[in-house]
Scaffold this motif. Structure first.
Motif, mmCIF file in Angstrom:
data_model
loop_
_atom_site.group_PDB
_atom_site.id
_atom_site.type_symbol
_atom_site.label_atom_id
_atom_site.label_comp_id
_atom_site.label_asym_id
_atom_site.label_seq_id
_atom_site.Cartn_x
_atom_site.Cartn_y
_atom_site.Cartn_z
ATOM 1 N N ASP A 60 44.954 -0.006 12.734
ATOM 2 C CA ASP A 60 45.101 1.144 11.831
ATOM 3 C C ASP A 60 45.673 2.348 12.572
ATOM 4 O OD1 ASP A 60 44.268 -0.085 9.562
ATOM 5 O OD2 ASP A 60 42.252 0.778 9.534
ATOM 6 N N PHE A 61 45.122 2.649 13.749
ATOM 7 C CA PHE A 61 45.596 3.808 14.518
ATOM 8 C C PHE A 61 47.042 3.619 14.974
ATOM 9 C CE2 PHE A 61 41.042 4.882 15.008
ATOM 10 C CZ PHE A 61 41.117 6.237 14.702
ATOM 11 N N VAL A 62 47.383 2.412 15.394
ATOM 12 C CA VAL A 62 48.768 2.153 15.816
ATOM 13 C C VAL A 62 49.720 2.379 14.646
ATOM 14 C CG1 VAL A 62 50.386 0.376 16.594
ATOM 15 C CG2 VAL A 62 48.133 0.566 17.659
ATOM 16 N N LEU A 63 49.371 1.811 13.478
ATOM 17 C CA LEU A 63 50.207 2.008 12.297
ATOM 18 C C LEU A 63 50.292 3.477 11.923
ATOM 19 C CD1 LEU A 63 49.058 -0.987 10.044
ATOM 20 C CD2 LEU A 63 51.240 -0.739 11.238
ATOM 21 N N LEU A 68 53.420 8.362 11.477
ATOM 22 C CA LEU A 68 53.564 9.775 11.807
ATOM 23 C C LEU A 68 54.889 10.029 12.525
ATOM 24 C CD1 LEU A 68 52.344 12.612 11.887
ATOM 25 C CD2 LEU A 68 51.187 11.980 14.014
ATOM 26 N N ALA A 69 55.270 9.129 13.433
ATOM 27 C CA ALA A 69 56.547 9.270 14.133
ATOM 28 C C ALA A 69 57.718 9.186 13.158
ATOM 29 C CB ALA A 69 56.681 8.193 15.209
ATOM 30 N N ARG A 74 62.014 12.022 10.104
ATOM 31 C CA ARG A 74 62.742 12.321 8.870
ATOM 32 C C ARG A 74 62.704 13.802 8.544
ATOM 33 N NH1 ARG A 74 60.464 10.565 4.788
ATOM 34 N NH2 ARG A 74 58.664 9.458 5.582
ATOM 35 N N LEU A 75 61.585 14.446 8.810
ATOM 36 C CA LEU A 75 61.517 15.893 8.567
ATOM 37 C C LEU A 75 62.397 16.667 9.546
ATOM 38 C CD1 LEU A 75 57.707 16.413 7.828
ATOM 39 C CD2 LEU A 75 59.599 16.531 6.208
ATOM 40 N N SER A 76 62.490 16.195 10.787
ATOM 41 C CA SER A 76 63.269 16.918 11.793
ATOM 42 C C SER A 76 64.770 16.855 11.525
ATOM 43 C CB SER A 76 62.966 16.371 13.190
ATOM 44 O OG SER A 76 63.377 15.021 13.298
ATOM 45 N N ILE A 77 65.254 15.785 10.853
ATOM 46 C CA ILE A 77 66.691 15.675 10.597
ATOM 47 C C ILE A 77 67.063 16.107 9.180
ATOM 48 C CG2 ILE A 77 66.960 13.792 12.257
ATOM 49 C CD1 ILE A 77 67.046 11.841 9.915
ATOM 50 N N ALA A 78 66.071 16.486 8.381
ATOM 51 C CA ALA A 78 66.348 16.869 6.997
ATOM 52 C C ALA A 78 67.177 18.148 6.954
ATOM 53 C CB ALA A 78 65.043 17.060 6.231
ATOM 54 N N ARG A 79 68.227 18.144 6.135
ATOM 55 C CA ARG A 79 69.032 19.356 5.954
ATOM 56 C C ARG A 79 68.245 20.435 5.224
ATOM 57 N NH1 ARG A 79 71.736 14.753 7.809
ATOM 58 N NH2 ARG A 79 73.829 15.341 8.514
ATOM 59 N N ASN A 80 67.419 19.999 4.276
ATOM 60 C CA ASN A 80 66.571 20.927 3.525
ATOM 61 C C ASN A 80 65.133 20.422 3.636
ATOM 62 O OD1 ASN A 80 65.137 22.385 1.533
ATOM 63 N ND2 ASN A 80 66.982 22.642 0.301
ATOM 64 N N ARG A 81 64.382 20.978 4.578
ATOM 65 C CA ARG A 81 63.043 20.467 4.850
ATOM 66 C C ARG A 81 62.075 20.728 3.704
ATOM 67 N NH1 ARG A 81 62.624 22.003 11.318
ATOM 68 N NH2 ARG A 81 64.274 20.543 11.969
ATOM 69 N N LEU A 85 59.896 17.943 1.946
ATOM 70 C CA LEU A 85 58.440 18.051 1.830
ATOM 71 C C LEU A 85 57.973 17.915 0.394
ATOM 72 C CD1 LEU A 85 57.659 20.930 4.352
ATOM 73 C CD2 LEU A 85 56.776 18.596 4.455
ATOM 74 N N ALA A 86 58.825 18.330 -0.556
ATOM 75 C CA ALA A 86 58.442 18.273 -1.964
ATOM 76 C C ALA A 86 58.624 16.882 -2.563
ATOM 77 C CB ALA A 86 59.267 19.278 -2.771
ATOM 78 N N HIS A 87 59.254 15.964 -1.826
ATOM 79 C CA HIS A 87 59.512 14.629 -2.364
ATOM 80 C C HIS A 87 58.210 13.831 -2.426
ATOM 81 C CE1 HIS A 87 61.343 10.732 -3.017
ATOM 82 N NE2 HIS A 87 62.517 11.322 -3.181
ATOM 83 N N PRO A 88 57.941 13.139 -3.558
ATOM 84 C CA PRO A 88 56.696 12.354 -3.677
ATOM 85 C C PRO A 88 56.522 11.323 -2.563
ATOM 86 C CG PRO A 88 57.757 12.564 -5.820
ATOM 87 C CD PRO A 88 58.703 13.146 -4.819
ATOM 88 N N ALA A 89 57.621 10.734 -2.083
ATOM 89 C CA ALA A 89 57.508 9.740 -1.011
ATOM 90 C C ALA A 89 56.998 10.377 0.275
ATOM 91 C CB ALA A 89 58.853 9.059 -0.763
ATOM 92 N N THR A 90 57.341 11.652 0.516
ATOM 93 C CA THR A 90 56.826 12.354 1.689
ATOM 94 C C THR A 90 55.325 12.570 1.557
ATOM 95 O OG1 THR A 90 58.949 13.476 1.999
ATOM 96 C CG2 THR A 90 57.045 14.426 3.115
ATOM 97 N N TRP A 91 54.868 12.946 0.367
ATOM 98 C CA TRP A 91 53.426 13.088 0.141
ATOM 99 C C TRP A 91 52.722 11.749 0.355
ATOM 100 C CZ3 TRP A 91 53.607 15.934 -5.262
ATOM 101 C CH2 TRP A 91 54.250 17.163 -5.092
ATOM 102 N N ALA A 92 53.357 10.664 -0.123
ATOM 103 C CA ALA A 92 52.765 9.340 0.064
ATOM 104 C C ALA A 92 52.648 9.007 1.544
ATOM 105 C CB ALA A 92 53.612 8.284 -0.649
ATOM 106 N N ASP A 93 53.675 9.358 2.333
ATOM 107 C CA ASP A 93 53.619 9.106 3.768
ATOM 108 C C ASP A 93 52.511 9.918 4.427
ATOM 109 O OD1 ASP A 93 55.540 7.215 3.815
ATOM 110 O OD2 ASP A 93 57.130 8.469 4.630
ATOM 111 N N MET A 94 52.348 11.170 4.011
ATOM 112 C CA MET A 94 51.281 12.007 4.565
ATOM 113 C C MET A 94 49.913 11.397 4.262
ATOM 114 S SD MET A 94 52.606 15.868 3.667
ATOM 115 C CE MET A 94 54.080 16.560 4.420
#
Length: 262
Positions: A60-63, A68-69, A74-81, A85-94
């Motif tokens: 679990d921790f490894v995954l 997180l990486a 994806r956040l670091s290369i986003a043109r509009n962060r 952040l507002a995308h539902p898939a980003t919330w799902a990843d969080m």
């Protein structure tokens, strides 16, 4: 300082190359991400039947750190962060990161990880690659995507049912019980052998029935409608035509649809 800035820019360019480019390396990387998402959900389903051991918690921790990486990249290369952040898939990843790194909070967030499958499949680069690599995908694209949407909904809702009921509802002992309830609610079969008590349970059931039936009917419609081929008309840009079309139905322009010989 200039050297550090140039290194940082070079690192971000490398990330963009893998996440966004149309190169073979970029396509392989995104295929690998898709496989990782599916394997992650398979791990969650499999471990729902097993006792929590140190080995499972360690995985679990490894995954969690891998997710997180990926999220950080994806956040670091986003043109509009902010949009990212507002995308539902980003919330799902969080939610998935929290559920893996803080297992006591439960694994429902991990099931939301499969929302990334929908997002990946709808990116232009991956769809274009699948169409180029697989004649079978080109012929059945709409059916495949409708099936994926329904499958993702079933996985996510079954995960939510499992995590919200497993500690208080003796009828939900494992993921299979949650999946069984979700399918019976979605199809409005209603055997009644498993129910979700309380206001929260009833609201979950309502969501499953309304959204699930909509996705199921969309899949049925896709299966029953006549087969079409994706080919953009050079005159009017109509995208879908009959398999044996010679002229565009919209403008009458003569078409030269490639024949795959099968």
């Amino acid at each position: 300082m200039a050297t550090a800035a140039s290194r940082s820019k070079g690192f971000l360019d490398t990330l963009r190359h893998y996440y966004e480019s149309g190169t073979p390396e970029g396509h392989r990387f995104r295929y690998a991400l898709l496989a990782f998402d599916v394997l992650t959900v398979a791990f969650i389903v499999a471990t729902s039947f097993l006792p929590r051991t140190r080995a499972i918690v360690g995985i679990d921790f490894v995954l969690g750190f891998l997710l997180l990486a990926d999220l950080t990249a994806r956040l670091s290369i986003a043109r509009n962060r902010w949009r990212e952040l507002a995308h539902p898939a980003t919330w799902a990843d969080m939610a998935a990161v929290v559920s893996f790194l803080a297992p006591l909070l439960g694994g429902a967030g991990g099931f939301l990880r499969i929302l990334r499958t929908v997002r990946l499949l709808h990116t232009y680069q991956l769809l274009a690659r699948l169409r180029a690599d697989s004649p079978w995908f080109r012929r059945n694209e709409e059916v495949i995507l409708a099936t994926v949407h329904l499958g993702v909904f079933l996985f996510c809702m079954s995960g939510i049912v499992y995590e919200t009921q497993r500690l208080t509802n003796p009828q939900i002992a494992n993921y299979a019980d949650a999946l069984y309830f979700t399918v019976t609610a979605l199809t409005t079969t209603g055997f009644g052998d498993i129910t979700l008590p309380g206001t929260t349970g009833r609201l979950i059931s309502v969501v499953i029935m309304i959204l699930g039936v909509t996705l199921f009917l969309n899949l049925v419609r896709t299966l029953l409608q006549p087969s079409k081929v994706r080919f953009r008309c050079p005159q009017c840009a109509l995208l879908k035509h009959d398999l044996d079309a010679v002229h565009c139905k919209a403008c009458g322009h003569i078409l030269s649809i490639p024949n795959e010989g099968d």
